[in-house]
Design a protein around this motif. Structure first.
Motif, PDB file in Angstrom:
ATOM      1  N   VAL A  88     -43.493  46.168  -4.915  1.00  0.00           N
ATOM      2  CA  VAL A  88     -43.437  44.740  -5.255  1.00  0.00           C
ATOM      3  C   VAL A  88     -42.006  44.230  -5.199  1.00  0.00           C
ATOM      4  CG1 VAL A  88     -43.797  43.075  -7.124  1.00  0.00           C
ATOM      5  CG2 VAL A  88     -45.567  44.749  -6.591  1.00  0.00           C
ATOM      6  N   SER A  89     -41.058  45.020  -5.712  1.00  0.00           N
ATOM      7  CA  SER A  89     -39.658  44.592  -5.676  1.00  0.00           C
ATOM      8  C   SER A  89     -39.170  44.456  -4.223  1.00  0.00           C
ATOM      9  CB  SER A  89     -38.787  45.596  -6.435  1.00  0.00           C
ATOM     10  OG  SER A  89     -38.840  46.875  -5.798  1.00  0.00           O
ATOM     11  N   TYR A  90     -39.596  45.367  -3.374  1.00  0.00           N
ATOM     12  CA  TYR A  90     -39.211  45.266  -1.957  1.00  0.00           C
ATOM     13  C   TYR A  90     -39.761  43.982  -1.333  1.00  0.00           C
ATOM     14  CZ  TYR A  90     -39.125  46.238   3.032  1.00  0.00           C
ATOM     15  OH  TYR A  90     -38.935  46.141   4.383  1.00  0.00           O
ATOM     16  N   LEU A  91     -41.046  43.693  -1.599  1.00  0.00           N
ATOM     17  CA  LEU A  91     -41.661  42.498  -1.026  1.00  0.00           C
ATOM     18  C   LEU A  91     -41.028  41.226  -1.580  1.00  0.00           C
ATOM     19  CD1 LEU A  91     -45.416  43.591  -1.064  1.00  0.00           C
ATOM     20  CD2 LEU A  91     -43.943  43.313   0.932  1.00  0.00           C
ATOM     21  N   THR A  92     -40.777  41.182  -2.865  1.00  0.00           N
ATOM     22  CA  THR A  92     -40.190  39.970  -3.455  1.00  0.00           C
ATOM     23  C   THR A  92     -38.776  39.734  -2.918  1.00  0.00           C
ATOM     24  OG1 THR A  92     -39.536  41.319  -5.357  1.00  0.00           O
ATOM     25  CG2 THR A  92     -41.546  39.997  -5.551  1.00  0.00           C
ATOM     26  N   PHE A  93     -37.987  40.803  -2.840  1.00  0.00           N
ATOM     27  CA  PHE A  93     -36.624  40.651  -2.322  1.00  0.00           C
ATOM     28  C   PHE A  93     -36.651  40.174  -0.867  1.00  0.00           C
ATOM     29  CE2 PHE A  93     -32.933  42.241  -0.045  1.00  0.00           C
ATOM     30  CZ  PHE A  93     -31.896  41.832  -0.855  1.00  0.00           C
ATOM     31  N   SER A  94     -37.459  40.827  -0.058  1.00  0.00           N
ATOM     32  CA  SER A  94     -37.478  40.501   1.367  1.00  0.00           C
ATOM     33  C   SER A  94     -38.028  39.106   1.622  1.00  0.00           C
ATOM     34  CB  SER A  94     -38.315  41.540   2.131  1.00  0.00           C
ATOM     35  OG  SER A  94     -37.784  42.837   1.976  1.00  0.00           O
ATOM     36  N   LEU A  95     -39.138  38.774   0.955  1.00  0.00           N
ATOM     37  CA  LEU A  95     -39.739  37.458   1.183  1.00  0.00           C
ATOM     38  C   LEU A  95     -38.866  36.338   0.633  1.00  0.00           C
ATOM     39  CD1 LEU A  95     -43.466  38.299   0.393  1.00  0.00           C
ATOM     40  CD2 LEU A  95     -42.469  37.837   2.637  1.00  0.00           C
ATOM     41  N   THR A  96     -38.246  36.565  -0.531  1.00  0.00           N
ATOM     42  CA  THR A  96     -37.363  35.548  -1.099  1.00  0.00           C
ATOM     43  C   THR A  96     -36.173  35.300  -0.183  1.00  0.00           C
ATOM     44  OG1 THR A  96     -38.008  36.221  -3.322  1.00  0.00           O
ATOM     45  CG2 THR A  96     -36.002  34.908  -3.113  1.00  0.00           C
ATOM     46  N   LYS A  97     -35.549  36.390   0.254  1.00  0.00           N
ATOM     47  CA  LYS A  97     -34.403  36.260   1.162  1.00  0.00           C
ATOM     48  C   LYS A  97     -34.812  35.558   2.467  1.00  0.00           C
ATOM     49  CE  LYS A  97     -31.011  39.227   3.485  1.00  0.00           C
ATOM     50  NZ  LYS A  97     -31.484  39.000   4.859  1.00  0.00           N
ATOM     51  N   TYR A  98     -35.985  35.915   2.972  1.00  0.00           N
ATOM     52  CA  TYR A  98     -36.444  35.371   4.253  1.00  0.00           C
ATOM     53  C   TYR A  98     -36.767  33.885   4.151  1.00  0.00           C
ATOM     54  CZ  TYR A  98     -39.299  35.036   8.488  1.00  0.00           C
ATOM     55  OH  TYR A  98     -39.816  34.675   9.685  1.00  0.00           O
TER      56      TYR A  98
END
Length: 228
Positions: free
Chosen positions: A134-144
């Motif tokens: 979840v942390s990976y997805l949130t970081f990546s999607l937020t940054k993107y």
């Protein structure tokens, strides 16, 4: 007497019949030959006419085929022309634009940051797999998505600003800086030529004479020391 006359008449008749028979036979044969020749000529003329008609038909067919092919070509050209779209100015300007690698010259490699470059759990301190995912997805999607959303607002004004700045720099460089540097280069080249001429004509002989005088003084001092 009567017998003689009868015999003479019969003989003359027979002679006449014999003389006329070959003429009749010859006439008949000539007529047959003429009929054969005429029939042969008629057949030849009929064949020629049939051949000419066939050639005419073939020429007409080839002419029709050529016309049909030309019509098809014209139709294809028209269809191609109709399918062609007018290319806009923006498309012409962005023909060679690379949408895959947008940093070909690697200008901003220092900000090419991903999740693994920022966050890392060592072996001794690891959370749950689901939390890590979840942390990976949130970081990546937020940054993107934050970058994309803010780029919609910021890109156009920044592109106008930096385009204006670099256009002014290019204008100053083309019309002020480069001509000024060229002017200074020309002036310094003239000064260099004048200075080298002055040095060669005035200072070089003076320096050479001073060098020879000092060399003689040094030689005399060395000789007196040896005498003493």
């Amino acid at each position: 007497m009567e017998t003689k006359e009868k015999s003479s008449q019969s003989g003359s008749k027979t002679n006449l019949n014999e003389s006329t028979l070959p003429l009749l036979v010859k006439g008949a044969t000539s007529e047959k030959e003429k009929m054969k020749m005429e029939s042969h000529d008629e057949e030849y003329t009929v064949k020629e006419k049939v051949g000419e008609e066939k050639d005419a038909d073939n020429n007409e067919d080839t002419g029709n085929d050529k016309e049909e092919t030309e019509r098809k070509k014209k139709k294809n050209k028209k269809s191609v022309k109709s399918h062609k779209r007018n290319v806009s100015y923006g498309q012409n300007m962005t023909i060679g634009l690379n949408f895959l690698d947008r940093d070909e010259k690697h200008i901003n490699d220092h900000i090419n940051v991903v999740f693994e470059d920022v966050v890392a759990e060592p072996v001794a301190n690891q959370g749950f797999d689901g939390v890590w995912r979840v942390s990976y997805l949130t970081f990546s999607l937020t940054k993107y998505w934050i970058y994309r959303i803010l780029a919609i607002v910021v890109v156009v004004p920044c592109s106008i600003l930096w385009g204006l700045v670099f256009s002014l720099l290019a204008l100053l460089n083309v019309w002020f800086v480069t001509p000024l540097l060229k002017f200074i280069d020309v002036i310094l080249n003239i000064v260099k030529r004048v200075w080298t001429a002055v040095v060669r004509t005035l200072l070089e002989p003076l320096c050479k004479s001073c060098g020879t005088c000092l060399a003689t003084i040094n030689d005399t001092n060395h000789a007196t020391r040896q005498v003493v």
